[in-house]
Design an enzyme around this catalytic site. Sequence first.
Site, PDB file in Angstrom:
ATOM      1  N   HIS A 194      73.834  91.969  45.769  1.00  0.00           N
ATOM      2  CA  HIS A 194      72.702  91.970  46.715  1.00  0.00           C
ATOM      3  C   HIS A 194      73.143  91.570  48.117  1.00  0.00           C
ATOM      4  O   HIS A 194      72.480  91.913  49.107  1.00  0.00           O
ATOM      5  CB  HIS A 194      71.611  91.023  46.218  1.00  0.00           C
ATOM      6  CG  HIS A 194      70.248  91.399  46.699  1.00  0.00           C
ATOM      7  ND1 HIS A 194      69.523  92.431  46.151  1.00  0.00           N
ATOM      8  CD2 HIS A 194      69.476  90.894  47.703  1.00  0.00           C
ATOM      9  CE1 HIS A 194      68.357  92.541  46.773  1.00  0.00           C
ATOM     10  NE2 HIS A 194      68.314  91.621  47.720  1.00  0.00           N
ATOM     11  N   ARG A 211      69.543  98.552  45.898  1.00  0.00           N
ATOM     12  CA  ARG A 211      69.498  97.430  44.957  1.00  0.00           C
ATOM     13  C   ARG A 211      70.383  97.745  43.758  1.00  0.00           C
ATOM     14  O   ARG A 211      70.768  98.902  43.549  1.00  0.00           O
ATOM     15  CB  ARG A 211      68.063  97.185  44.480  1.00  0.00           C
ATOM     16  CG  ARG A 211      67.074  96.834  45.584  1.00  0.00           C
ATOM     17  CD  ARG A 211      65.700  96.608  44.998  1.00  0.00           C
ATOM     18  NE  ARG A 211      64.711  96.208  46.009  1.00  0.00           N
ATOM     19  CZ  ARG A 211      63.943  97.063  46.682  1.00  0.00           C
ATOM     20  NH1 ARG A 211      64.044  98.371  46.450  1.00  0.00           N
ATOM     21  NH2 ARG A 211      63.074  96.628  47.579  1.00  0.00           N
ATOM     22  N   TYR A 261      66.092  89.653  55.762  1.00  0.00           N
ATOM     23  CA  TYR A 261      67.346  90.276  55.371  1.00  0.00           C
ATOM     24  C   TYR A 261      68.328  90.338  56.534  1.00  0.00           C
ATOM     25  O   TYR A 261      69.541  90.265  56.342  1.00  0.00           O
ATOM     26  CB  TYR A 261      67.086  91.692  54.848  1.00  0.00           C
ATOM     27  CG  TYR A 261      66.868  91.763  53.357  1.00  0.00           C
ATOM     28  CD1 TYR A 261      65.750  91.184  52.781  1.00  0.00           C
ATOM     29  CD2 TYR A 261      67.771  92.409  52.522  1.00  0.00           C
ATOM     30  CE1 TYR A 261      65.542  91.232  51.419  1.00  0.00           C
ATOM     31  CE2 TYR A 261      67.573  92.467  51.159  1.00  0.00           C
ATOM     32  CZ  TYR A 261      66.448  91.884  50.609  1.00  0.00           C
ATOM     33  OH  TYR A 261      66.256  91.938  49.269  1.00  0.00           O
ATOM     34  N   HIS A 285      61.271  98.152  52.079  1.00  0.00           N
ATOM     35  CA  HIS A 285      60.438  96.958  52.112  1.00  0.00           C
ATOM     36  C   HIS A 285      59.002  97.317  52.490  1.00  0.00           C
ATOM     37  O   HIS A 285      58.774  98.134  53.376  1.00  0.00           O
ATOM     38  CB  HIS A 285      60.974  95.952  53.138  1.00  0.00           C
ATOM     39  CG  HIS A 285      62.238  95.291  52.723  1.00  0.00           C
ATOM     40  ND1 HIS A 285      63.164  94.793  53.619  1.00  0.00           N
ATOM     41  CD2 HIS A 285      62.760  95.053  51.497  1.00  0.00           C
ATOM     42  CE1 HIS A 285      64.184  94.268  52.959  1.00  0.00           C
ATOM     43  NE2 HIS A 285      63.959  94.414  51.677  1.00  0.00           N
ATOM     44  N   LYS A 297      61.647  99.095  43.893  1.00  0.00           N
ATOM     45  CA  LYS A 297      60.911  97.942  43.388  1.00  0.00           C
ATOM     46  C   LYS A 297      59.413  98.153  43.575  1.00  0.00           C
ATOM     47  O   LYS A 297      58.965  98.603  44.631  1.00  0.00           O
ATOM     48  CB  LYS A 297      61.371  96.688  44.150  1.00  0.00           C
ATOM     49  CG  LYS A 297      60.856  95.391  43.588  1.00  0.00           C
ATOM     50  CD  LYS A 297      61.482  94.230  44.355  1.00  0.00           C
ATOM     51  CE  LYS A 297      61.026  92.890  43.813  1.00  0.00           C
ATOM     52  NZ  LYS A 297      61.648  91.766  44.573  1.00  0.00           N
ATOM     53  N   ARG A 337      73.667  94.581  50.156  1.00  0.00           N
ATOM     54  CA  ARG A 337      72.400  95.133  50.672  1.00  0.00           C
ATOM     55  C   ARG A 337      72.001  94.413  51.952  1.00  0.00           C
ATOM     56  O   ARG A 337      71.584  95.041  52.932  1.00  0.00           O
ATOM     57  CB  ARG A 337      71.323  95.002  49.598  1.00  0.00           C
ATOM     58  CG  ARG A 337      69.932  95.458  50.000  1.00  0.00           C
ATOM     59  CD  ARG A 337      69.040  95.463  48.761  1.00  0.00           C
ATOM     60  NE  ARG A 337      67.621  95.435  49.059  1.00  0.00           N
ATOM     61  CZ  ARG A 337      66.896  96.512  49.313  1.00  0.00           C
ATOM     62  NH1 ARG A 337      67.464  97.708  49.343  1.00  0.00           N
ATOM     63  NH2 ARG A 337      65.600  96.408  49.555  1.00  0.00           N
TER      64      ARG A 337
END
Length: 317
Positions: A259, A162, A294, A285, A189, A262
């Site tokens: 992003h 990220r 994704y 994740h 995150k 990613r």
Amino acid sequence: MLKVHSRTKKAPKRILALPDLEHAKTAVLSSLTSTSGKRTYDHAIREFVGWYCSEPRLAFNRTVVLGYRIHLEERRYAPATFNLRLAAVRRVAYEAADAGLLSPELAAGIRRVKGARRLGIRTGNWLTAEQGRRLLTMSEVETLRGSRDYAMLAVLIGCGLRRGELLDLTVESVQQREEHWVIADLVGKGGHVRTVPVPVWVKAALDRWTGAAGIQRGRVFRAINKVGRIWGDGMTPKVLWEVVRAAAAVAGIDKLAPHDLRRTCARLCHLAGGELDQIRFLLGHVSIQTTERYLGCRQRFDCAVNDKIGIEPDAVA
């Protein structure tokens, strides 16, 4: 006889003044661990406070928040942005009630305000392998700035980091595990910790940049001033955006964001035969469904997954 006066508890407010809102905002930001999350919520709450204080409000309640919802609809935000703005307001109400600044009943009413419905799944932006190679080969690695920019693009598309994770990357975190280079104990995150494998070519790009810049400790990526010298001990998200946009423009790629690289990492891993759970570990994740979004998977009929599963009449035993 002496009359004993009982102390009455001060009733929570119905109207929050600016100091109350600032107190609630500070509490919300303190509850977040991600730097990017704090930045996003700070912007969303400041936007709401500006609207709330723009004219006299009768109270901080569900009716007022419904009015703010209409205000957001008029600005035609995307569903994700729309819902994030409302989520920030709900968090403010929760923290204000928790601090005794707002009635719990009013806070409960605010938290019942629904966000926007998502019709379908937003289409992401992925690069093909050829576009990814073109993006990287367009970087002028001969210069100090070019070496840095190439290394950043390599980490984004090769490791799937990220924005905030890239900007906080340190020299000390790049280590060896089981004879493979990794970014060890990366805090991502939500405070989730993971270890990210680093491909050999990405490690070579990092070594070329840190060697040329003389960086031996601390943050890997630093700002470069107008005369081409390292400045400070880090860099801002704005610089990263400018690097990605400039590289995309040279490579002839439209509307590319950090992003998107990613997402590209995830899809290219999948196309190369990577297992879904391993890609989830790579990206950090919590939910496998997030990883599936994704990848942007689509059903294929030319070579369907159930064409040959070993039970066909002509299958070899």
